[in-house]
Design a protein around this motif. Structure first.
Motif, PDB file in Angstrom:
ATOM      1  N   ALA A 193      38.689  42.361  30.468  1.00 39.92           N
ATOM      2  CA  ALA A 193      39.637  43.458  30.664  1.00 39.92           C
ATOM      3  C   ALA A 193      41.011  43.083  30.120  1.00 39.92           C
ATOM      4  CB  ALA A 193      39.723  43.819  32.147  1.00 39.92           C
ATOM      5  N   MET A 194      41.439  41.842  30.384  1.00 43.32           N
ATOM      6  CA  MET A 194      42.750  41.404  29.894  1.00 43.32           C
ATOM      7  C   MET A 194      42.792  41.376  28.363  1.00 43.32           C
ATOM      8  SD  MET A 194      44.903  41.119  32.198  1.00 43.32           S
ATOM      9  CE  MET A 194      46.191  40.559  31.103  1.00 43.32           C
ATOM     10  N   ILE A 206      38.650  49.083  30.781  1.00 48.19           N
ATOM     11  CA  ILE A 206      37.838  49.327  31.982  1.00 48.19           C
ATOM     12  C   ILE A 206      36.350  49.303  31.628  1.00 48.19           C
ATOM     13  CG2 ILE A 206      37.407  50.893  33.904  1.00 48.19           C
ATOM     14  CD1 ILE A 206      40.169  52.066  33.454  1.00 48.19           C
TER      15      ILE A 206
ATOM     16  N   LEU B  52      35.733  48.277  38.870  1.00 47.53           N
ATOM     17  CA  LEU B  52      36.984  48.438  39.616  1.00 47.53           C
ATOM     18  C   LEU B  52      37.901  47.236  39.391  1.00 47.53           C
ATOM     19  CD1 LEU B  52      38.260  50.519  41.410  1.00 47.53           C
ATOM     20  CD2 LEU B  52      37.253  49.431  43.394  1.00 47.53           C
ATOM     21  N   PHE B  53      37.291  46.057  39.310  1.00 45.28           N
ATOM     22  CA  PHE B  53      38.083  44.849  39.099  1.00 45.28           C
ATOM     23  C   PHE B  53      38.768  44.895  37.726  1.00 45.28           C
ATOM     24  CE2 PHE B  53      38.558  40.150  38.455  1.00 45.28           C
ATOM     25  CZ  PHE B  53      39.380  39.928  39.543  1.00 45.28           C
ATOM     26  N   SER B  54      38.040  45.351  36.699  1.00 50.85           N
ATOM     27  CA  SER B  54      38.677  45.415  35.369  1.00 50.85           C
ATOM     28  C   SER B  54      39.729  46.506  35.314  1.00 50.85           C
ATOM     29  CB  SER B  54      37.669  45.611  34.243  1.00 50.85           C
ATOM     30  OG  SER B  54      36.429  45.931  34.694  1.00 50.85           O
ATOM     31  N   LEU B  55      39.616  47.503  36.162  1.00 52.43           N
ATOM     32  CA  LEU B  55      40.638  48.549  36.222  1.00 52.43           C
ATOM     33  C   LEU B  55      41.927  47.998  36.827  1.00 52.43           C
ATOM     34  CD1 LEU B  55      39.839  52.160  37.310  1.00 52.43           C
ATOM     35  CD2 LEU B  55      41.805  51.072  38.301  1.00 52.43           C
ATOM     36  N   VAL B  56      41.765  47.076  37.781  1.00 54.55           N
ATOM     37  CA  VAL B  56      42.903  46.563  38.550  1.00 54.55           C
ATOM     38  C   VAL B  56      43.673  45.461  37.828  1.00 54.55           C
ATOM     39  CG1 VAL B  56      43.351  45.069  40.531  1.00 54.55           C
ATOM     40  CG2 VAL B  56      42.096  47.188  40.847  1.00 54.55           C
ATOM     41  N   ILE B  57      42.945  44.484  37.261  1.00 50.89           N
ATOM     42  CA  ILE B  57      43.559  43.242  36.782  1.00 50.89           C
ATOM     43  C   ILE B  57      44.724  43.428  35.794  1.00 50.89           C
ATOM     44  CG2 ILE B  57      43.030  41.164  35.399  1.00 50.89           C
ATOM     45  CD1 ILE B  57      42.584  40.912  38.411  1.00 50.89           C
ATOM     46  N   PRO B  58      44.538  44.191  34.701  1.00 54.61           N
ATOM     47  CA  PRO B  58      45.687  44.314  33.774  1.00 54.61           C
ATOM     48  C   PRO B  58      46.930  44.916  34.433  1.00 54.61           C
ATOM     49  CG  PRO B  58      43.675  45.060  32.720  1.00 54.61           C
ATOM     50  CD  PRO B  58      43.356  44.889  34.177  1.00 54.61           C
TER      51      PRO B  58
END
Lengths: 237, 100
Positions: A193-194, A206, B52-58
């Motif tokens: 994601a980063m 996402i 959900l985790f990838s939505l949150v991290i950045p």
């Protein structure tokens, strides 16, 4: 059915509060672009996806770039393909019409609340829908108030209102944590994601992060019975 | 009194709505054809959390050290109290303090 609807609405109060705050910011932007409250409500009712609506309003002009807007919306909302797929078990045995009606008001927020509820074995499609209706009302109220008020909250960032979403989704992610087996998939999805967030436009991060985490979980050798772990997790709460 | 909707708005918003609904409903219909056991199921079960985790991290990381602190406090509060709203306020308070 009725009680499930209201239980879903009630469970969505925290996310709806942040959606209303965020909606008012959205309404202010929309008023600057010259949208009427009817344009806004039409968009809220048919698209009902916060991030995509922000981008659409950003692209708003005298002559609307119709195709570009639809494409941008499609790409930003690709994650809904995964979100929809993850809701499958909630709808087993339901009619096609029931599915078709309930799926329209699925947003990140009520989906996340429903998935957390599902971990405790208490989620239903009416729970999801009740949350969706409540979210729709809050988002609409916030955005129309922002549009008509035209910047009553002059500096939302000062009050950390823009952080309401990251905060509420962080809280919901904690509810989806299944234990040690999630460490590796979550690390991979966070890393991907980063990377995608830095190098790709829109909301690709996402989709890529979520898929990457799921694929890692898929490739992992399952020496332990996941159904059994599920049972112990539910029993803990 | 009632404003009317411009025809180009009808088309633009209508297409965007169609794209969004197709994804929502399409995902659900597609999943009915997925295998219900084995590795694929294992991946699908992990999908909600990973998504959900990838939505949150950045969102947290782009806020810097304060964002990570706020995220950590939010997680701690919801873990101890099970109160999502309280957790959200705790996280927002950290960011509010960092900006003022």
């Amino acid at each position: 059915m009725k009680s499930e609807f209201f239980r879903g609405a009630k469970a969505n109060v925290p996310v709806a509060a942040s959606a209303m705050a965020y909606g008012s910011v959205f309404g202010v932007l929309a008023s600057q672009k010259g949208l009427t409250w009817l344009d806004l409500m039409f968009m809220n009712s048919t698209v009902f996806a916060g991030a995509a609506q922000f981008v659409m309003v950003d692209m708003w002009s005298e002559h609307l770039p119709v195709i570009a807007m639809a494409l941008a919306t499609f790409v930003i909302n690709l994650r809904y393909l995964l979100i929809g797929a993850s809701l499958e078990s909630l709808f087993t045995g339901k009619s096609f019409l029931h599915k078709a009606c309930m799926m329209h008001l699925v947003a990140d927020e009520n989906w996340a609340v429903t998935m957390r509820e599902k971990r405790y074995g208490r989620a239903t499609s009416w729970f999801l829908f009740g949350g969706g209706v409540f979210l729709y009302l809050s988002w609409s109220f916030g955005s129309v108030a922002g549009l008509l008020g035209g910047g009553s909250i002059s500096d939302p960032q000062k009050y950390a209102l823009d952080f309401a979403f990251p905060a509420v989704f962080t809280a919901l992610a904690v509810g989806l944590w299944r234990g040690k087996s999630d460490i590796l998939p979550w690390l991979v999805s966070g890393g991907l994601a980063m990377l995608s967030y830095h190098y790709l436009p829109g909301k690709w991060y996402i989709v890529i992060g979520g898929l990457g985490g799921a694929i890692v979980a898929m490739l992992k050798t399952s020496d332990e019975d996941s159904a059994e772990k599920e049972a112990t997790h539910v029993a803990q709460h | 009194m009632l404003p009317s909707i411009d025809s180009q708005v009808l088309v633009a918003v209508g297409l965007a709505a169609l794209a969004t609904y197709s994804l929502r409903f399409g995902g659900l219909l597609l999943a009915a054809r997925f295998p219900k056991t084995g590795r694929f199921r294992q991946g699908m079960d992990a999908l909600p959390g990973a998504l959900l985790f990838s939505l949150v991290i950045p969102g947290l990381v782009s806020e810097g050290g304060w964002g990570i602190l706020a995220g950590g406090l939010t997680a701690l509060v919801v873990w101890r109290t099970r109160n999502t709203f309280l957790a959200m306020l705790a996280g927002m308070l950290v960011i509010f303090l960092s900006r003022n």
